[in-house]
Enzyme design. Structure first.
Site, PDB file in Angstrom:
ATOM      1  N   LYS A 178      -5.366  16.971 -21.518  1.00 39.95           N
ATOM      2  CA  LYS A 178      -5.260  17.605 -22.834  1.00 39.95           C
ATOM      3  C   LYS A 178      -4.921  16.568 -23.910  1.00 39.95           C
ATOM      4  O   LYS A 178      -4.661  16.912 -25.053  1.00 39.95           O
ATOM      5  CB  LYS A 178      -4.191  18.688 -22.824  1.00 39.95           C
ATOM      6  CG  LYS A 178      -4.445  19.799 -21.820  1.00 39.95           C
ATOM      7  CD  LYS A 178      -3.456  20.944 -22.021  1.00 39.95           C
ATOM      8  CE  LYS A 178      -3.545  21.985 -20.922  1.00 39.95           C
ATOM      9  NZ  LYS A 178      -2.727  21.608 -19.744  1.00 39.95           N
ATOM     10  N   HIS A 209       0.918  -4.025  -8.715  1.00 40.79           N
ATOM     11  CA  HIS A 209       1.094  -2.978  -7.712  1.00 40.79           C
ATOM     12  C   HIS A 209       2.257  -3.440  -6.829  1.00 40.79           C
ATOM     13  O   HIS A 209       2.058  -3.814  -5.677  1.00 40.79           O
ATOM     14  CB  HIS A 209      -0.201  -2.798  -6.909  1.00 40.79           C
ATOM     15  CG  HIS A 209      -0.182  -1.641  -5.964  1.00 40.79           C
ATOM     16  ND1 HIS A 209       0.832  -0.693  -5.950  1.00 40.79           N
ATOM     17  CD2 HIS A 209      -1.044  -1.258  -4.989  1.00 40.79           C
ATOM     18  CE1 HIS A 209       0.560   0.206  -5.006  1.00 40.79           C
ATOM     19  NE2 HIS A 209      -0.567  -0.122  -4.416  1.00 40.79           N
ATOM     20  N   ARG A 211      -3.388   7.213  -0.246  1.00 41.32           N
ATOM     21  CA  ARG A 211      -2.515   6.477   0.668  1.00 41.32           C
ATOM     22  C   ARG A 211      -1.183   6.127   0.008  1.00 41.32           C
ATOM     23  O   ARG A 211      -0.116   6.360   0.566  1.00 41.32           O
ATOM     24  CB  ARG A 211      -3.215   5.200   1.113  1.00 41.32           C
ATOM     25  CG  ARG A 211      -2.454   4.377   2.098  1.00 41.32           C
ATOM     26  CD  ARG A 211      -3.148   3.048   2.287  1.00 41.32           C
ATOM     27  NE  ARG A 211      -4.599   3.253   2.298  1.00 41.32           N
ATOM     28  CZ  ARG A 211      -5.269   3.604   3.378  1.00 41.32           C
ATOM     29  NH1 ARG A 211      -4.653   3.727   4.510  1.00 41.32           N
ATOM     30  NH2 ARG A 211      -6.570   3.794   3.322  1.00 41.32           N
ATOM     31  N   THR A 212      -1.246   5.571  -1.182  1.00 40.97           N
ATOM     32  CA  THR A 212      -0.020   5.158  -1.872  1.00 40.97           C
ATOM     33  C   THR A 212       0.852   6.382  -2.180  1.00 40.97           C
ATOM     34  O   THR A 212       2.065   6.362  -1.995  1.00 40.97           O
ATOM     35  CB  THR A 212      -0.374   4.415  -3.179  1.00 40.97           C
ATOM     36  OG1 THR A 212      -1.230   3.329  -2.862  1.00 40.97           O
ATOM     37  CG2 THR A 212       0.854   3.887  -3.874  1.00 40.97           C
ATOM     38  N   ARG A 232       1.076   6.036 -11.119  1.00 35.34           N
ATOM     39  CA  ARG A 232      -0.162   5.265 -10.970  1.00 35.34           C
ATOM     40  C   ARG A 232      -1.063   5.614 -12.141  1.00 35.34           C
ATOM     41  O   ARG A 232      -1.200   6.791 -12.502  1.00 35.34           O
ATOM     42  CB  ARG A 232      -0.860   5.663  -9.683  1.00 35.34           C
ATOM     43  CG  ARG A 232      -2.212   4.981  -9.543  1.00 35.34           C
ATOM     44  CD  ARG A 232      -2.266   4.330  -8.251  1.00 35.34           C
ATOM     45  NE  ARG A 232      -3.487   3.649  -7.944  1.00 35.34           N
ATOM     46  CZ  ARG A 232      -3.529   2.724  -7.007  1.00 35.34           C
ATOM     47  NH1 ARG A 232      -2.425   2.392  -6.380  1.00 35.34           N
ATOM     48  NH2 ARG A 232      -4.646   2.132  -6.720  1.00 35.34           N
TER      49      ARG A 232
END
Ligand SMILES: [Zn+2]
Lengths: 147, 303
Positions: free
Chosen positions: B80, B129, B51-52, B101
């Site tokens: 990695k 957030h 959603r974000t 994020r």
């Protein structure tokens, strides 16, 4: 009182809480210095009954004293030149400390990226509270001292 | 370089500017349809949050820009073992702005410290957030016409809910806000927030019953009780159905009491409430896009 040879130029850290001198020795990384260091443990003191003293014969700018302010701002720092005390330095809590205390928050980015420096920022001087620069996890000096 | 790492990075004046710009975007979308032509947004998502991510990508596409990125750690070079700092330095060569994020707290700060382009924190673990908070404030600003001079009820998981904590910190900067904290005993707001409110002498009340409190509210912010916060299933099951907002409770609310929710909801708001014009949680998603558009323009210094 026991007298460990006078120093010509350097620093005398007085009024260290008895038993804390080795910790300070490590924090200041005195083991890495190629100079005379004297540690006096459990010296008698009028002010605090028992105390530790560290004498370091070195250029007075070699040591980062900011960190002392963090460890214990009640320590007296005497600056010695030509065998005399020329200055008594006041210690303050440093605004920022790097790689001295570590963030123990398992959710902090420093927990997975080892090369990141551990930086704590002074958040509340009166309460002696520091916060991790990354995750803001609280580190209270007072709380850790009471432990 | 301007970044957005925490909801309090912007002053209330800067927020007013941002919301005014978002208002203008809502009214005149065509005026902004090409302002980011040639610009690229990188969405670096080390954990999925569809959603974000889609909200950010839609915002950039609406501005005429384009989008690159990854949507989970497995498809990035983090798998990695590349550090956030190195990934950021690489992304700076590709994109003009980056939304990141990451499951670990402080990751966006590390990115910003190593970046020559604006970094937007799109969620760093349980820490911050900020664009969710901007979305909440924007929705209130747009639909209530004011930030401040209201009684806001926060309901549900007030203990672990990061969204709720950020919103409280953002709202205390406005005049005349009264808080009603509606939660079961186990999920009350943390002490440090209560201390902060006391220090600032901001009126608040902690209550258990939603029914008794709802008539006083100008805003009701509902939250979901999350399974992953609980050590045992029993507590979760008991607390998840503690509050269910339904028609009967809505009948007790003021005629202009807005209901917000950060979504996704599970069952804490009954679907029968969706048709109520006071239920604005889907509009909130739309305002999330407008405010992200405004944010991209501000950080790219295009508005
Ligand atoms: Zn940390």
């Amino acid at each position: 009182m026991l007298n460990v040879g006078k120093i010509e130029e350097g620093l005398v850290l007085d009024h260290i809480k008895a038993g804390k001198s080795m910790e300070i020795y490590r924090y200041l990384q005195l083991d890495k210095l190629d100079c005379t260091v004297a540690i006096i443990k459990n010296a008698r003191s009028n002010k605090m009954e028992k105390k530790d003293i560290i004498k370091v014969e070195c250029d007075i700018d070699t040591l980062n004293l900011d960190i002392l302010g963090y460890i214990d701002h009640n320590i007296t720092v005497n600056v010695i030149q030509k065998g005399e005390i020329v200055e008594k330095k006041a210690l303050h809590l440093p605004k920022e400390i790097k790689n001295v205390i570590h963030c123990h928050n398992p959710r902090c980015i420093t927990s997975i990226e080892q090369e990141l420096p551990h930086i704590f920022v002074l958040a509340d001087a009166a309460k002696e509270v520091y916060r991790c620069k990354y995750c803001e996890e609280k580190y209270s000096k007072k709380a850790s001292r009471d432990k | 370089m301007n970044h957005l790492l925490s909801p309090l990075d912007f002053s209330t004046e800067e927020l007013d500017e941002l919301f005014d710009l978002a208002d203008d975007i809502e009214r005149n979308p065509e005026k902004y349809a090409h302002v980011c032509a040639g610009k690229k947004l990188a969405t670096c998502f080390y954990e999925p949050s569809t959603r974000t991510r889609l909200s950010f990508e839609t915002a950039m596409l609406n501005l005429g820009g384009s989008v690159i990125g990854f949507s989970d750690a497995a498809s990035s070079s983090a798998s990695k073992g590349e550090s956030v700092a190195d990934t950021t330095r690489v992304i700076c060569c590709f994109a003009d702005i980056c939304a990141m994020r990451h499951p670990k707290e402080g990751a966006a700060f590390v990115a910003a410290s190593n970046s020559s382009i604006p970094i937007i924190n799109a969620g760093d673990g349980g820490h911050q957030h900020p664009t969710q908070t901007l979305t909440d404030l924007m929705t209130i600003h747009a639909l209530k016409g004011r930030l401040g001079n209201f009684t806001v009820g926060l309901c549900g998981d007030l203990k672990f809910g990061r969204t709720v904590h950020s919103l409280i910190h953002a709202l205390v900067r406005y005049e005349n806000v009264t808080f009603k904290f509606i939660s079961p005993e186990e999920l009350r707001v943390p002490d440090y927030i209560i201390e902060m409110l006391r220090e600032k002498e901001i009126p608040y009340e902690e209550v258990i019953s939603l029914e008794s409190c709802i008539p006083e509210l100008d805003l009701l912010y509902m939250t979901r009780v999350q399974r992953e916060r609980f050590f045992n299933e029993e507590d979760y099951v008991r607390l998840k159905d503690f509050y269910i907002l339904d028609k009967a409770k809505m009948n007790l609310a003021k005629q202009d009491c807005l209901v917000l929710h950060p979504l996704p909801r599970v069952n804490e708001i009954s679907v029968e409430v969706d048709d109520d014009e006071r239920a604005v949680y889907f509009k909130q998603v739309q305002y999330g896009v407008y405010v992200r558009m405004a944010l991209i323009l501000k950080l790219l210094e295009l508005a």
